[in-house]
Design a protein around this motif. Structure first.
Motif, PDB file in Angstrom:
ATOM      1  N   HIS A  20       0.835  -1.202   0.000  1.00 29.75           N
ATOM      2  CA  HIS A  20       0.000   0.000   0.000  1.00 29.75           C
ATOM      3  C   HIS A  20       0.876   1.260   0.000  1.00 29.75           C
ATOM      4  O   HIS A  20       0.633   2.202  -0.759  1.00 29.75           O
ATOM      5  CB  HIS A  20      -0.911  -0.019   1.221  1.00 29.75           C
ATOM      6  N   LYS A  21       1.921   1.284   0.825  1.00 31.75           N
ATOM      7  CA  LYS A  21       2.826   2.433   0.874  1.00 31.75           C
ATOM      8  C   LYS A  21       3.560   2.618  -0.453  1.00 31.75           C
ATOM      9  O   LYS A  21       3.725   3.752  -0.924  1.00 31.75           O
ATOM     10  CB  LYS A  21       3.827   2.275   2.023  1.00 31.75           C
ATOM     11  N   LEU A  22       3.985   1.519  -1.065  1.00 28.02           N
ATOM     12  CA  LEU A  22       4.650   1.609  -2.371  1.00 28.02           C
ATOM     13  C   LEU A  22       3.696   2.124  -3.439  1.00 28.02           C
ATOM     14  O   LEU A  22       4.080   2.911  -4.312  1.00 28.02           O
ATOM     15  CB  LEU A  22       5.233   0.250  -2.772  1.00 28.02           C
ATOM     16  N   PHE A  23       2.437   1.685  -3.371  1.00 31.44           N
ATOM     17  CA  PHE A  23       1.431   2.176  -4.313  1.00 31.44           C
ATOM     18  C   PHE A  23       1.237   3.684  -4.148  1.00 31.44           C
ATOM     19  O   PHE A  23       1.210   4.432  -5.130  1.00 31.44           O
ATOM     20  CB  PHE A  23       0.109   1.434  -4.107  1.00 31.44           C
ATOM     21  N   LEU A  24       1.125   4.141  -2.896  1.00 27.99           N
ATOM     22  CA  LEU A  24       0.996   5.579  -2.643  1.00 27.99           C
ATOM     23  C   LEU A  24       2.230   6.331  -3.142  1.00 27.99           C
ATOM     24  O   LEU A  24       2.113   7.411  -3.729  1.00 27.99           O
ATOM     25  CB  LEU A  24       0.772   5.842  -1.153  1.00 27.99           C
ATOM     26  N   ALA A  25       3.398   5.754  -2.922  1.00 30.21           N
ATOM     27  CA  ALA A  25       4.640   6.390  -3.393  1.00 30.21           C
ATOM     28  C   ALA A  25       4.630   6.510  -4.914  1.00 30.21           C
ATOM     29  O   ALA A  25       5.040   7.544  -5.460  1.00 30.21           O
ATOM     30  CB  ALA A  25       5.855   5.600  -2.915  1.00 30.21           C
ATOM     31  N   LEU A  77       8.498   8.215   3.663  1.00 25.29           N
ATOM     32  CA  LEU A  77       7.938   8.463   2.344  1.00 25.29           C
ATOM     33  C   LEU A  77       9.036   8.888   1.379  1.00 25.29           C
ATOM     34  O   LEU A  77       9.085   8.429   0.239  1.00 25.29           O
ATOM     35  CB  LEU A  77       6.838   9.524   2.415  1.00 25.29           C
ATOM     36  N   ALA A  78       9.951   9.741   1.838  1.00 20.61           N
ATOM     37  CA  ALA A  78      11.081  10.167   0.997  1.00 20.61           C
ATOM     38  C   ALA A  78      11.914   8.967   0.575  1.00 20.61           C
ATOM     39  O   ALA A  78      12.321   8.867  -0.591  1.00 20.61           O
ATOM     40  CB  ALA A  78      11.938  11.192   1.735  1.00 20.61           C
ATOM     41  N   ASN A  79      12.174   8.037   1.497  1.00 18.76           N
ATOM     42  CA  ASN A  79      12.922   6.821   1.157  1.00 18.76           C
ATOM     43  C   ASN A  79      12.208   6.025   0.074  1.00 18.76           C
ATOM     44  O   ASN A  79      12.830   5.575  -0.898  1.00 18.76           O
ATOM     45  CB  ASN A  79      13.134   5.941   2.388  1.00 18.76           C
ATOM     46  N   LEU A  80      10.894   5.844   0.227  1.00 20.42           N
ATOM     47  CA  LEU A  80      10.124   5.103  -0.778  1.00 20.42           C
ATOM     48  C   LEU A  80      10.200   5.799  -2.140  1.00 20.42           C
ATOM     49  O   LEU A  80      10.390   5.141  -3.166  1.00 20.42           O
ATOM     50  CB  LEU A  80       8.662   4.980  -0.338  1.00 20.42           C
ATOM     51  N   LEU A  81      10.059   7.123  -2.148  1.00 20.03           N
ATOM     52  CA  LEU A  81      10.119   7.876  -3.397  1.00 20.03           C
ATOM     53  C   LEU A  81      11.497   7.761  -4.037  1.00 20.03           C
ATOM     54  O   LEU A  81      11.621   7.600  -5.255  1.00 20.03           O
ATOM     55  CB  LEU A  81       9.757   9.341  -3.153  1.00 20.03           C
ATOM     56  N   GLU A  82      12.536   7.845  -3.224  1.00 19.12           N
ATOM     57  CA  GLU A  82      13.905   7.739  -3.745  1.00 19.12           C
ATOM     58  C   GLU A  82      14.179   6.352  -4.296  1.00 19.12           C
ATOM     59  O   GLU A  82      14.793   6.212  -5.358  1.00 19.12           O
ATOM     60  CB  GLU A  82      14.911   8.108  -2.659  1.00 19.12           C
TER      61      GLU A  82
END
Length: 112
Positions: A20-25, A77-82
């Motif tokens: 779910h977090k990866l999808f949001l990212a 969230l920044a880590n996931l985006l990066e």
């Protein structure tokens, strides 16, 4: 685990919350690309997503009422985006028109 960008970048364990977090990212990364909100490259190997825009998105996620992501901190969230940006490879955020049309055709077939 995968090391697409560098040996010290790993993928989080796959469970429903992290998916779910990866999808949001992915949605946030697409949105930031569309609205030209990506940070200016600093010459480091990875894009630095630790900025006010990421903090604002994290606050919106935390306030959403979704218990599975209410603890998503801006730094996480920044880590996931990066991680996601680094995994895109050499062409990064470039999506060619032919590819876009193919996606649209496939989505129409699936959801139409």
């Amino acid at each position: 685990d995968t090391a697409a960008a560098s040996p010290d970048v790993t993928c989080p364990h796959l469970n429903p919350t992290n998916v779910h977090k990866l999808f949001l990212a992915a949605l946030i990364l697409a949105s930031r690309t569309y609205f030209n909100e990506l940070p200016v490259p600093t010459g480091i190997p990875m894009m630095n997503m630790r900025d006010q825009i990421t903090a604002d998105y994290a606050r919106m996620i935390q306030a959403s009422g979704d218990n599975s992501v209410r603890d998503l901190a801006a730094v996480d969230l920044a880590n996931l985006l990066e991680w996601m940006a680094a995994s895109l490879g050499a062409e990064g955020f470039v999506v060619h028109m032919e590819e876009t049309n193919s996606f649209i055709d496939n989505w129409r077939h699936i959801f139409g």
